[in-house]
Write a protein that holds these residues in place. Structure first.
Motif, PDB file in Angstrom:
ATOM      1  N   ASP A  54       0.928  -1.201   0.019  1.00  0.00           N
ATOM      2  CA  ASP A  54      -0.013   0.233  -0.388  1.00  0.00           C
ATOM      3  C   ASP A  54       1.172   1.239  -0.202  1.00  0.00           C
ATOM      4  O   ASP A  54       1.788   1.317   0.688  1.00  0.00           O
ATOM      5  N   GLY A 645      -8.880   0.257   0.769  1.00  0.00           N
ATOM      6  CA  GLY A 645      -8.294   0.619   0.100  1.00  0.00           C
ATOM      7  C   GLY A 645      -9.105   1.943  -1.215  1.00  0.00           C
ATOM      8  O   GLY A 645      -8.886   2.695  -1.645  1.00  0.00           O
ATOM      9  N   ASP A 702     -10.932   7.912  -3.796  1.00  0.00           N
ATOM     10  CA  ASP A 702      -9.395   7.725  -3.506  1.00  0.00           C
ATOM     11  C   ASP A 702      -9.667   5.942  -3.380  1.00  0.00           C
ATOM     12  O   ASP A 702     -10.105   5.162  -2.654  1.00  0.00           O
ATOM     13  N   PHE A 704      -7.162   1.779  -4.147  1.00  0.00           N
ATOM     14  CA  PHE A 704      -5.990   1.939  -4.303  1.00  0.00           C
ATOM     15  C   PHE A 704      -5.927  -0.106  -4.105  1.00  0.00           C
ATOM     16  O   PHE A 704      -6.898  -0.706  -3.214  1.00  0.00           O
ATOM     17  N   GLU A 712       0.402  -3.135  -9.924  1.00  0.00           N
ATOM     18  CA  GLU A 712      -0.864  -1.810  -8.359  1.00  0.00           C
ATOM     19  C   GLU A 712      -1.939  -0.790  -9.140  1.00  0.00           C
ATOM     20  O   GLU A 712      -1.077  -0.185  -9.974  1.00  0.00           O
ATOM     21  N   SER A 714      -4.128   2.261  -8.612  1.00  0.00           N
ATOM     22  CA  SER A 714      -5.348   3.571  -7.423  1.00  0.00           C
ATOM     23  C   SER A 714      -5.691   4.456  -9.085  1.00  0.00           C
ATOM     24  O   SER A 714      -5.237   4.825 -10.393  1.00  0.00           O
TER      25      SER A 714
END
Length: 801
Positions: A54, A645, A702, A704, A712, A714
């Protein structure tokens, strides 16, 4: 590129070794600061692989860990109080995870036969370093916004101060152009112009002051570790010029034992305008491993124009080019000493102004001359820090040089092309020395001294565009000597009481420049040298009934010294102004915890002898004391993390500002009445303070996620509303501005060392009116607006080596 970007879904360091070696005790020295650089150091020193999934975890602040430890013991000490945990993924592989993943991760790895290490049962402890004594946010008595670059919207790397105002609802600015703007916090706003008055927001790069009475230097957000915004006033710890609050950019620190390099680039297409591009590179180079390192960042930016000038038949005239960089050297000679030496440079050149005519076709204006500007900024800094367990000594000295040139179109409606040019040269030397200590019971204290020397020279030319003769300018000097202190007593483990004060002695001087002998003589008679002494007390209380709830109340003061200014072809004096504020508020929850979190504060501010700019009889802006006012402000933030996330956040600021007691030189008309003013009296029809919107609000989301294949993802999006306000005081400046919506959407995909992003702003391609001023000389004849940058799509990539 910031540290937080460098550690996203990557095994940070790979080394050979056996599982047995991982537990052998060995010398470990992990730096304080971001978690990302600390685990790089651990991987290098212990010969293990440590990964972080993260990106928010990379920005968590950790304390220094030094001694002989095995990997587990080093990780225990490093992650204590952060809310993060670690687990062994086999052999020499380790992974940093969140505490809230404990149950699921334990089940998964129990089935796979992988051991899970002990996990801390606490939430991340956010530290307010701008408090100058590293205060936990839960015990900080006031409104504070703490952000890592990982928590900024996608595309913020390398952004301007406008990026910050779009992220923090309580922060606003003027929009004359990059390097020419004034920042405001909590509705404490004074002038739309750049002149001799001191800024109302103190700006800092780490420990060093960036400006005094200069506009925002707009240092770009490259290689920045974190951002702190403390709402004001902040007079006790920061002194003059902190009426609205403090903005502190914390740069990434040199790492003593890790060779790092990053690079980034992006291109952008703007509707109705020219393309834009930027490029940057960062290098961290250990010179003597564990003792000496250098870190450097350099960047170049071109912001394409989008305003057309129909009179001169030119398109996209408002192009801006920026080049800059920083270099920092850190030495740790031992015995608890840390020495930092750094330099910053940035050059901003704008080909023309950012405004358009209010009633003209979209994104156009008609001006006789180009209204270009430039801002050359140089900063040198020296910081020494010594630690004796809980006792810390810090000495910070900065030297700033700033040269700002501006050109305005002053052509009358039926006259020949006329120009007004002004050049501001500022030199600032600041030095602060302080001692801080946190005691065993949670009490703490700080005591320090501060010296400031600021010199400001304003030269002006006004006349025909082919040859503009000089007109009267001014030179102002300020010397400050200060003693300050603050003591926090832990009455109980849940209640802290803080009291402090700042005693400042100020010496002011002024002189006329390029003026007739008669005016110079009047300055000597009027001004000469003046001395002032100010005492700024503060008092606050925090009550923490449990670990997820904080109540606070505080009283604070701040001030700005006076000076001289040219008004109506005469040299006049303006007095210092003072602010006093009461604030009550609360915070609850934790940003990295599933569920709700937020903050709410309410403040009442009294502002005496307000320094603001008016338009004089010759059409020139001039500073004057306009009277006493008051500001009621409510600031709220509500966040929700329904699942790990994903974070949704809503924030808003409501401000009600009033000029309650106008100065004798102002006449306030009420209920539409009319009157003929006496000579030298300015008539105004509203008592709202300038540049203060009644409401600003922001909504963001937001997300993630970790994807198969080590990728990854975002996502970030936000919408921001800026309410209606007035440009300034008086019949010419009392025009409306604001009342617009701004939007953004971003996507980032990364894997190991590489990242790619796509960002779109102003999705609705709206014009808006960020600021109702381009030139004060043509404003009485032609309405002006500063439109938003049209819809812009930016594509970029970054890499680390």
């Amino acid at each position: 590129m910031p540290n937080t970007k460098r550690f996203i879904c990557a095994a940070i360091f790979l080394a050979c070794g056996t599982p047995a070696l991982a537990e052998n005790r060995q010398p470990v020295d992990l730096p304080a600061g971001g978690l990302g650089p600390a685990v790089i150091a651990l991987g290098r020193q212990a010969g293990v692989s440590v990964g972080i999934s993260d990106p928010e975890l990379s920005a968590l602040q950790v304390k220094r860990v030094r001694g002989n430890f095995g990997v587990k013991e080093a990780l225990d000490r490093l992650l204590k109080g952060t809310g993060a945990a670690y687990m062994n993924v086999g052999g020499n592989g380790w992974r940093i995870i969140r505490r809230t993943s404990e149950a699921r991760t334990a089940r998964d790895h129990s089935r796979k036969g992988i051991a899970l290490a002990a996990i801390e049962e606490v939430q991340p402890e956010i530290i307010v370093t701008a408090s100058k004594k590293d205060t936990p946010l839960s015990k900080y008595p006031g409104s504070a916004t703490m952000l890592s670059m990982a928590e900024m919207p996608i595309g913020s790397i390398g952004g301007s101060t406008a990026t910050l105002t779009s992220r923090v609802a309580g922060m606003t600015s003027t929009h004359l152009g990059s390097g020419r703007n004034r920042l405001f916090i909590r509705g404490i706003a004074d002038s739309s112009f750049n002149g001799p008055t001191q800024a109302v927001v103190g700006q800092y790069l780490g420990e060093t002051r960036l400006n005094y009475n200069a506009p925002d230097p707009d240092l770009r957000l490259y290689d920045i570790s974190s951002i702190e915004v403390l709402e004001g006033p902040q007079g006790t710890l920061y002194g003059a010029g902190s009426l609205g609050g403090i903005l502190r950019l914390r740069p990434a620190e040199p790492q003593l034992d890790a060779l790092q390099a990053t690079a980034s680039m992006s291109v952008a297409l703007t509707a109705h305008g020219d393309p834009s591009a930027d490029i940057s590179a960062t290098l961290n180079l250990p010179l003597i491993e564990g003792s000496l390192a250098v870190r450097a960042v350099g960047y170049g930016i071109r912001d394409g124009g989008y305003i057309d000038d129909t009179l001169r038949n030119r398109s996209d005239v408002n192009r801006t080019e920026i080049a800059g960089g920083r270099i920092a050297v850190r030495a740790e000679p031992g015995d608890g000493w840390t020495i930092d030496l750094g330099g910053t440079f940035q050059s901003i050149v704008s080909r023309d102004s950012q405004y358009a005519d209010r009633n003209a076709p979209r994104l156009t204006r008609s001006s006789a001359i180009a209204e270009g500007s430039s801002n050359e900024y140089v900063l040198g800094q020296f910081i020494a820090r010594k630690e004796w367990d809980s006792l810390v000594f810090t000495s910070a000295t900065g030297i700033v040089g700033q040269d700002i040139s501006e050109t305005y179109d002053a052509t009358p409606p039926t006259g020949f092309p006329t120009v007004f040019r002004q050049r501001s040269r500022i030199s600032l030397i600041s030095s602060e020395n302080r001692l801080t200590q946190t005691l065993v019971d949670g009490s703490s204290w700080i005591v320090g001294t501060s010296l400031v020397r600021n010199r400001y020279r304003l030269n002006r030319r006004f006349g025909a565009a082919s040859f503009a003769p000089t007109i009267a300018g001014v030179a102002n000097g300020v010397d400050e000597a200060t003693l300050f202190g603050e003591f926090t007593k832990a009455v109980t483990p849940r209640i802290n009481v803080t009291a402090g004060g700042r005693l400042t002695y100020v010496r002011l001087s002024g002189a006329a420049l390029d003026a007739p002998a008669a005016i110079i003589a009047s300055v000597a008679l009027l001004q000469g040298r003046r001395k002032e002494a100010e005492f700024l007390p503060s008092f606050s209380v925090t009550y923490v009934p449990d670990d997820s709830l904080t109540f606070f109340g505080k009283y604070q003061e701040s001030f700005r010294p006076g000076g001289i200014v040219v008004r109506n072809d005469l040299i006049q004096r303006y007095q210092n102004d003072q602010v006093s504020s009461f604030e009550l508020g609360l915070r609850f929850g934790g940003r990295h915890k599933t569920g709700m979190d937020g903050s709410l504060s309410m403040s009442r501010t009294r502002w005496r002898n307000i320094q603001a700019d008016l338009i004089d009889a010759t059409g020139l802006p001039a500073t004057s004391n306009i009277g006493t006012g008051r500001i009621w402000s409510i600031d709220a933030v509500l966040g929700w993390r329904p699942i790990q996330g994903l974070r949704i956040e809503a924030s808003g600021v409501f401000s009600d500002s009033r000029l309650t007691n106008p100065a004798p030189t102002l006449l306030l008309l009420r209920n539409g009445s009319s009157i003929t003013p006496k000579p030298g009296v300015t008539v105004i029809d509203s008592n709202d303070l300038p540049n203060v919107a009644r409401f600003n609000g922001r909504l963001s989301a937001d997300y993630f996620a970790s994807l198969p294949g080590g990728f990854e993802l975002s996502l970030s999006s936000w919408v921001r509303y800026v309410g209606r306000s007035r440009l300034g005081i008086g019949p010419v400046l009392g025009v409306p501005q604001g009342n617009y919506l701004d939007t953004s959407l971003g996507l980032r995909l990364s894997r190991e060392r590489y990242g790619f992003f796509l960002n779109a702003t102003n999705l609705l391609d709206t014009i808006g009116n960020r600021f109702a001023l381009g030139s004060p000389f043509t404003l009485p004849y032609i309405g002006q607006i500063t439109p938003q940058r049209p819809r812009t799509i930016r594509v970029g990539m970054d890499a680390r080596f």
